[in-house]
Write a protein that holds these residues in place. Structure first.
Motif, PDB file in Angstrom:
ATOM      1  N   LEU A   1      95.845 -14.805 -83.203  1.00  0.00           N
ATOM      2  CA  LEU A   1      95.123 -15.418 -84.537  1.00  0.00           C
ATOM      3  C   LEU A   1      95.353 -17.350 -83.587  1.00  0.00           C
ATOM      4  O   LEU A   1      95.552 -17.257 -83.213  1.00  0.00           O
ATOM      5  CB  LEU A   1      96.887 -15.486 -85.142  1.00  0.00           C
ATOM      6  N   ASN A   2      93.996 -17.442 -84.413  1.00  0.00           N
ATOM      7  CA  ASN A   2      93.816 -18.456 -84.151  1.00  0.00           C
ATOM      8  C   ASN A   2      93.780 -18.864 -82.302  1.00  0.00           C
ATOM      9  O   ASN A   2      94.043 -19.647 -82.295  1.00  0.00           O
ATOM     10  CB  ASN A   2      94.442 -19.648 -84.402  1.00  0.00           C
ATOM     11  N   THR A   3      93.204 -17.848 -81.581  1.00  0.00           N
ATOM     12  CA  THR A   3      93.475 -18.679 -80.640  1.00  0.00           C
ATOM     13  C   THR A   3      91.946 -17.294 -79.898  1.00  0.00           C
ATOM     14  O   THR A   3      92.191 -16.263 -80.274  1.00  0.00           O
ATOM     15  CB  THR A   3      94.143 -17.626 -79.701  1.00  0.00           C
ATOM     16  N   ASN A   4      91.425 -18.374 -79.086  1.00  0.00           N
ATOM     17  CA  ASN A   4      90.125 -17.925 -78.343  1.00  0.00           C
ATOM     18  C   ASN A   4      90.334 -17.163 -77.033  1.00  0.00           C
ATOM     19  O   ASN A   4      91.215 -16.985 -76.359  1.00  0.00           O
ATOM     20  CB  ASN A   4      88.724 -18.842 -78.235  1.00  0.00           C
ATOM     21  N   MET A   5      90.046 -16.107 -76.797  1.00  0.00           N
ATOM     22  CA  MET A   5      89.362 -15.249 -76.025  1.00  0.00           C
ATOM     23  C   MET A   5      88.208 -15.389 -75.019  1.00  0.00           C
ATOM     24  O   MET A   5      87.507 -14.564 -75.332  1.00  0.00           O
ATOM     25  CB  MET A   5      89.730 -13.614 -75.655  1.00  0.00           C
ATOM     26  N   ALA A   6      88.369 -15.219 -73.762  1.00  0.00           N
ATOM     27  CA  ALA A   6      87.052 -15.351 -73.011  1.00  0.00           C
ATOM     28  C   ALA A   6      86.517 -14.373 -72.406  1.00  0.00           C
ATOM     29  O   ALA A   6      85.416 -13.751 -72.609  1.00  0.00           O
ATOM     30  CB  ALA A   6      86.543 -16.252 -71.921  1.00  0.00           C
ATOM     31  N   GLY A   7      87.369 -13.211 -72.395  1.00  0.00           N
ATOM     32  CA  GLY A   7      87.255 -11.650 -71.988  1.00  0.00           C
ATOM     33  C   GLY A   7      88.044 -11.045 -71.892  1.00  0.00           C
ATOM     34  O   GLY A   7      89.289 -10.893 -71.609  1.00  0.00           O
ATOM     35  N   LEU A   8      87.816  -9.271 -71.903  1.00  0.00           N
ATOM     36  CA  LEU A   8      88.036  -8.080 -71.970  1.00  0.00           C
ATOM     37  C   LEU A   8      88.085  -7.323 -71.629  1.00  0.00           C
ATOM     38  O   LEU A   8      86.124  -7.091 -72.038  1.00  0.00           O
ATOM     39  CB  LEU A   8      88.886  -7.928 -73.634  1.00  0.00           C
ATOM     40  N   THR A   9      88.269  -6.656 -70.185  1.00  0.00           N
ATOM     41  CA  THR A   9      88.363  -5.218 -69.981  1.00  0.00           C
ATOM     42  C   THR A   9      89.441  -4.454 -69.915  1.00  0.00           C
ATOM     43  O   THR A   9      90.416  -4.769 -69.261  1.00  0.00           O
ATOM     44  CB  THR A   9      87.402  -5.948 -68.088  1.00  0.00           C
ATOM     45  N   MET A  10      89.162  -2.932 -69.924  1.00  0.00           N
ATOM     46  CA  MET A  10      89.888  -2.313 -69.171  1.00  0.00           C
ATOM     47  C   MET A  10      89.290  -0.964 -69.025  1.00  0.00           C
ATOM     48  O   MET A  10      87.823  -0.702 -69.725  1.00  0.00           O
ATOM     49  CB  MET A  10      90.884  -2.081 -70.947  1.00  0.00           C
ATOM     50  N   THR A  11      89.670  -0.398 -67.989  1.00  0.00           N
ATOM     51  CA  THR A  11      88.770   0.072 -66.915  1.00  0.00           C
ATOM     52  C   THR A  11      89.759   1.739 -66.685  1.00  0.00           C
ATOM     53  O   THR A  11      90.888   0.918 -66.244  1.00  0.00           O
ATOM     54  CB  THR A  11      87.945   0.319 -65.664  1.00  0.00           C
ATOM     55  N   SER A  12      89.343   3.278 -66.219  1.00  0.00           N
ATOM     56  CA  SER A  12      90.046   3.704 -65.476  1.00  0.00           C
ATOM     57  C   SER A  12      91.299   4.002 -66.071  1.00  0.00           C
ATOM     58  O   SER A  12      92.413   4.113 -65.245  1.00  0.00           O
ATOM     59  CB  SER A  12      90.554   3.517 -64.033  1.00  0.00           C
ATOM     60  N   THR A  13      91.620   3.817 -67.269  1.00  0.00           N
ATOM     61  CA  THR A  13      93.678   3.920 -67.897  1.00  0.00           C
ATOM     62  C   THR A  13      93.472   4.676 -68.848  1.00  0.00           C
ATOM     63  O   THR A  13      92.436   4.641 -69.678  1.00  0.00           O
ATOM     64  CB  THR A  13      93.506   2.153 -68.313  1.00  0.00           C
ATOM     65  N   THR A  14      94.310   5.165 -69.193  1.00  0.00           N
ATOM     66  CA  THR A  14      94.371   6.001 -69.957  1.00  0.00           C
ATOM     67  C   THR A  14      96.490   5.655 -70.855  1.00  0.00           C
ATOM     68  O   THR A  14      96.828   5.727 -70.981  1.00  0.00           O
ATOM     69  CB  THR A  14      95.445   7.577 -69.187  1.00  0.00           C
TER      70      THR A  14
ATOM     71  N   THR B   1      91.221 -14.224 -70.282  1.00  0.00           N
ATOM     72  CA  THR B   1      91.203 -12.563 -69.980  1.00  0.00           C
ATOM     73  C   THR B   1      91.989 -12.227 -69.757  1.00  0.00           C
ATOM     74  O   THR B   1      93.588 -12.147 -69.751  1.00  0.00           O
ATOM     75  CB  THR B   1      90.433 -12.458 -68.952  1.00  0.00           C
ATOM     76  N   ILE B   2      91.683 -10.780 -70.529  1.00  0.00           N
ATOM     77  CA  ILE B   2      92.320  -9.899 -70.465  1.00  0.00           C
ATOM     78  C   ILE B   2      92.100  -8.834 -69.589  1.00  0.00           C
ATOM     79  O   ILE B   2      91.109  -7.603 -69.982  1.00  0.00           O
ATOM     80  CB  ILE B   2      93.634  -9.428 -71.808  1.00  0.00           C
ATOM     81  N   ALA B   3      92.897  -8.134 -68.342  1.00  0.00           N
ATOM     82  CA  ALA B   3      92.083  -6.876 -67.688  1.00  0.00           C
ATOM     83  C   ALA B   3      93.084  -6.467 -67.337  1.00  0.00           C
ATOM     84  O   ALA B   3      94.485  -6.349 -66.795  1.00  0.00           O
ATOM     85  CB  ALA B   3      92.260  -7.603 -66.139  1.00  0.00           C
ATOM     86  N   ILE B   4      93.458  -5.004 -68.146  1.00  0.00           N
ATOM     87  CA  ILE B   4      93.814  -3.990 -67.791  1.00  0.00           C
ATOM     88  C   ILE B   4      93.156  -2.573 -67.144  1.00  0.00           C
ATOM     89  O   ILE B   4      92.455  -1.858 -67.415  1.00  0.00           O
ATOM     90  CB  ILE B   4      94.584  -2.909 -69.128  1.00  0.00           C
ATOM     91  N   THR B   5      94.079  -2.502 -66.098  1.00  0.00           N
ATOM     92  CA  THR B   5      93.264  -1.221 -65.171  1.00  0.00           C
ATOM     93  C   THR B   5      93.772  -0.519 -64.489  1.00  0.00           C
ATOM     94  O   THR B   5      94.716  -0.975 -63.987  1.00  0.00           O
ATOM     95  CB  THR B   5      92.375  -2.235 -63.827  1.00  0.00           C
ATOM     96  N   ALA B   6      93.364   0.672 -64.552  1.00  0.00           N
ATOM     97  CA  ALA B   6      93.829   1.897 -63.752  1.00  0.00           C
ATOM     98  C   ALA B   6      95.122   2.495 -63.627  1.00  0.00           C
ATOM     99  O   ALA B   6      96.094   2.309 -62.767  1.00  0.00           O
ATOM    100  CB  ALA B   6      93.891   1.654 -62.197  1.00  0.00           C
ATOM    101  N   SER B   7      95.754   2.030 -64.827  1.00  0.00           N
ATOM    102  CA  SER B   7      96.968   2.685 -65.259  1.00  0.00           C
ATOM    103  C   SER B   7      97.293   3.280 -66.344  1.00  0.00           C
ATOM    104  O   SER B   7      96.302   3.460 -66.853  1.00  0.00           O
ATOM    105  CB  SER B   7      97.293   1.146 -66.258  1.00  0.00           C
ATOM    106  N   SER B   8      98.157   3.306 -66.799  1.00  0.00           N
ATOM    107  CA  SER B   8      99.203   4.722 -67.976  1.00  0.00           C
ATOM    108  C   SER B   8      99.869   4.085 -68.291  1.00  0.00           C
ATOM    109  O   SER B   8     101.367   4.385 -68.117  1.00  0.00           O
ATOM    110  CB  SER B   8      99.647   6.050 -66.622  1.00  0.00           C
ATOM    111  N   ILE B   9      99.525   4.532 -69.927  1.00  0.00           N
ATOM    112  CA  ILE B   9     100.455   4.332 -70.924  1.00  0.00           C
ATOM    113  C   ILE B   9     101.073   5.124 -71.968  1.00  0.00           C
ATOM    114  O   ILE B   9     100.000   5.675 -72.088  1.00  0.00           O
ATOM    115  CB  ILE B   9     100.323   2.794 -70.808  1.00  0.00           C
ATOM    116  N   THR B  10     102.348   5.874 -71.846  1.00  0.00           N
ATOM    117  CA  THR B  10     102.647   7.152 -72.658  1.00  0.00           C
ATOM    118  C   THR B  10     104.248   6.994 -73.198  1.00  0.00           C
ATOM    119  O   THR B  10     104.525   5.938 -72.617  1.00  0.00           O
ATOM    120  CB  THR B  10     102.995   8.594 -70.762  1.00  0.00           C
ATOM    121  N   GLY B  11     103.543   7.277 -74.165  1.00  0.00           N
ATOM    122  CA  GLY B  11     105.207   7.390 -75.452  1.00  0.00           C
ATOM    123  C   GLY B  11     105.253   5.991 -76.075  1.00  0.00           C
ATOM    124  O   GLY B  11     106.693   5.993 -75.824  1.00  0.00           O
TER     125      GLY B  11
END
Length: 198
Positions: A77-90, A56-66
């Motif tokens: 590439l040829n890689t399975n991912m069970a879950g992706l969530t992103m919340t409250s992020t800019t 899984t990948i979880a990105i939460t309450a973060s700020s990514i700028t510039g």
């Protein structure tokens, strides 16, 4: 800081002057982080760059700028991912690419993903990015089994959100209750390419 000698078969994230980068990790969480980048190469250096992430990948309450290239790049590439969530992020001000780019290539499968959420407070903001605020792309036989994109804001990007398929890729989407303001081109784009023989 990662140890100099990681345990066997455990990939280690690295931090260089231009981005946060990982290859081959499982279960990545970015929580309550402020990531900015005022230097670097606008064709390669992103804010958060995750390649071939499983689990899984979880990105939460973060700020990514510039970011010099993409604010967030998830490329499997040829890689399975069970879950992706992103919340409250800019994600804002990417000068050489998308705010967020998710690519599933080869035989990769994303089982379930949510960008934003049912409550307005879960929504993300994609703003002032030189290219697209949020782009999700499938190629080869990549498959997104379920992706919900809800209660997000896309403001002042070249394009707001873009969902693309090529070759034999597939994607099941629920895109709703998002706001789009002042894009330079399309607010919301769905595109499916076709494979042609020679």
């Amino acid at each position: 800081r990662p140890s100099a000698v990681p345990p066997p078969a455990t990939p280690t994230p690295r931090r260089d002057p231009h981005h946060v980068h990982s290859t081959g990790l499982r279960n990545v969480t970015v929580n309550n982080c402020n990531i900015s980048d005022a230097a670097g190469n606008s064709s390669v250096d992103g804010g958060v760059n995750l390649r071939n992430t499983s689990g899984t990948i979880a990105i939460t309450a973060s700020s990514i700028t510039g970011s010099r290239h993409h604010g967030v790049s998830i490329d499997n590439l040829n890689t399975n991912m069970a879950g992706l969530t992103m919340t409250s992020t800019t994600i804002s001000g990417s000068v050489g690419g998308d705010g967020m780019l998710v690519q599933l290539r080869g035989t990769s499968v994303l089982t379930s993903g949510t960008i934003g959420g049912a409550a307005a407070a879960n929504g993300n903001t994609f703003a002032n990015n030189i290219s697209t605020g949020l782009q999700v792309a499938g190629a080869d036989t990549g498959n997104v089994l379920a992706l919900t994109v809800k209660n997000n804001a896309a403001n002042n990007n070249n394009a707001g959100m873009d969902f693309d398929l090529s070759q034999a890729a597939s994607m099941s989407l629920d895109v709703e209750s998002n706001s789009f303001n002042n894009q330079q081109s399309s607010a919301l784009n769905f595109f499916a390419g076709t494979t042609t023989g020679g």
